[in-house]
Scaffold this active site. Sequence first.
Site, mmCIF file in Angstrom:
data_model
loop_
_atom_site.group_PDB
_atom_site.id
_atom_site.type_symbol
_atom_site.label_atom_id
_atom_site.label_comp_id
_atom_site.label_asym_id
_atom_site.label_seq_id
_atom_site.Cartn_x
_atom_site.Cartn_y
_atom_site.Cartn_z
ATOM 1 N N ASN A 209 32.718 11.648 -23.357
ATOM 2 C CA ASN A 209 33.065 10.078 -23.448
ATOM 3 C C ASN A 209 34.144 9.894 -24.088
ATOM 4 O OD1 ASN A 209 32.848 7.304 -23.727
ATOM 5 N ND2 ASN A 209 30.870 7.350 -25.312
ATOM 6 N N LYS B 111 33.697 11.822 -27.965
ATOM 7 C CA LYS B 111 32.558 12.336 -28.063
ATOM 8 C C LYS B 111 31.897 13.145 -26.753
ATOM 9 C CE LYS B 111 31.112 8.045 -30.300
ATOM 10 N NZ LYS B 111 30.095 6.755 -30.233
ATOM 11 N N ASP C 199 29.649 2.484 -16.719
ATOM 12 C CA ASP C 199 28.940 1.552 -17.471
ATOM 13 C C ASP C 199 28.347 0.084 -16.951
ATOM 14 O OD1 ASP C 199 27.664 2.065 -20.107
ATOM 15 O OD2 ASP C 199 28.989 0.998 -21.214
ATOM 16 N N HIS D 57 19.926 -3.575 -26.080
ATOM 17 C CA HIS D 57 20.432 -2.599 -26.653
ATOM 18 C C HIS D 57 21.356 -2.834 -27.929
ATOM 19 C CE1 HIS D 57 22.969 1.204 -26.013
ATOM 20 N NE2 HIS D 57 23.764 0.443 -26.766
ATOM 21 N N GLY E 24 18.176 -1.349 -32.723
ATOM 22 C CA GLY E 24 16.825 -1.430 -32.232
ATOM 23 C C GLY E 24 16.035 -0.645 -32.358
ATOM 24 N N GLU E 25 16.390 0.585 -32.449
ATOM 25 C CA GLU E 25 15.504 1.931 -32.678
ATOM 26 C C GLU E 25 15.110 2.037 -34.057
ATOM 27 O OE1 GLU E 25 16.842 5.307 -30.934
ATOM 28 O OE2 GLU E 25 17.714 4.307 -29.207
#
Length: 406
Positions: free
Chosen positions: A11, A18, A143, A203, A328-329
Site C-alpha cells: 500500500n 505499508k 478502494d 469505517h 470504530g473498533e
Amino acid sequence: MTLNPTVLVINCGSSSIKFSVLTADNCEAVISGIADGIGTEKPFLRIDRVTQFQLAKWNYSDALAAIADELDKRGLSKSISLIGHRIAHGGEIFSESVLIDDRVVEEIKKVSPLAPLHNYANLHGVGAARQLFPGIKQVAVFDTGFHQTLKPEAYLYALPYRYFREQGVRRYGFHGTSYRYVVGEAASFLGFDGSDCGLIIAHLGNGASLCAVQDGKSVDTSMGMTPLEGLIMGTRSGDVDYGALAYLARQTGQSLEDLDHMVNKESGLLGISGLSADMRVLENAYHEGHEGARLAINTFVHRLARHIGGHASSLRRFDALIFTGGIGENSSLIRQLTLEHLAVFGIDIDHAKNKRLQHGTSQIITTARSRVTAAVIPTNEEKMIALDAIRLGYAQQGTVVLEAVI
C-alpha cells in the site's frame, strides 16, 4: 527446503509504503511494516513496530528495494507467490480487482488525475514491484470498486451534467476494500442472509466514512469524488459549504491551493480542537474537561449520527450498524455517544458490552430489545487484498490453496 507460499500486500501512500506478508493458505500475517518519510531527508523502515532502520535513499523504488532486502534476510522472498496492491482510485473503469498487466497500468494512469496524490504513488509501487519480483502475478485492488453499484441518483452532483460526462466529476466513494471485508464478516457473525439485509458500516479512523449496504451491495456512501467529503476526520473538514470557502478566499486572499491544503491538512478534529488530530489524545483531554476536545468530539459525533440517519433512508430495511476502523473498533466513548444520538431508530445500547469489548474481537453492543443491532467488527484490508490476489492469481491454475482460504 520448500517454503509455504505467501502473498505480499503493498500500500503505497503519498509519503509511505505499508506492507504485509500473509500466508497463502489461511491469510495469517507473517510480517508487516512501513517505509515512511519517503520524499524527506530522513526516511526510515520499521518492521513489526519494533525494528527500525534509516534508509539511505528516499524514493519509492529504493524504499521497496529495502523492504525486499529485509524480506530476503528473513528467508521470505522466495516464498512470495503473489503480490496485491491497494490502488486508491479506479474511476469508472474498474469495478473489481484485476490482474496487473501493461494495459491495466495504462488504464490506471488514465484515471489517476482523479486522485493524483495517491494513484501516482500506487503506480510507483506497482512499477517497482514488477521490477523487483519479475514473473510473480500482481493484482490491483481498488478502494473505489465496491461503490460502482451506486445508482446515478446516489453518485451525481447537482452540477451541469457536462462535467460528469466530460470530466468524470461524480461521487466515487472510498474504503471499499474495508467495506467488502466487513460485509462478509457481518453476514457470518450476525447470522444474516447477506443477499437480504440492510447494513450501515462506519469505517472510523483518521480517514472516516460511511457506507449503506443493501443485499451485499453499496447503495450510498459519505465520501465523494475525493476522500474529503462527508464525515469530520483527523485533519479533513468533511462536508463544508463551498460558499464559506469562497468567502474566505475573498476575505483573506487565500488561493485555491491554500484552501485545499487547509480543508485537507488543517481542519477536522485538529482544526476544531486546536489540540490534535488523534482521537486518543482528544478523548483523554475530553475527560479532563478540555473545551476544544469536547467541542471536536461532540461535533464529530453529531455529524456522524446525522449521516447515519441519512444513509438509513437509502436502505430497504435497517438491520445493523457496524463500527470498524481504528476509532470504530477502539473508542467506546464515540460508539456510546453516537448510539445515544440514534435512539430515534430504537437503538438500545448495552453499556457493559460496549465498554468491555476485547480488542480485535467482534461484539454486539446493543440489548436484545434494540430494534437495530449495533456491533463492532474489526476490518482487515490486508487480508481482503490478499484474498483477491489469491482468487485471481491462482484462478488459472485451479490451485487448492484458493479452496482452503475461501
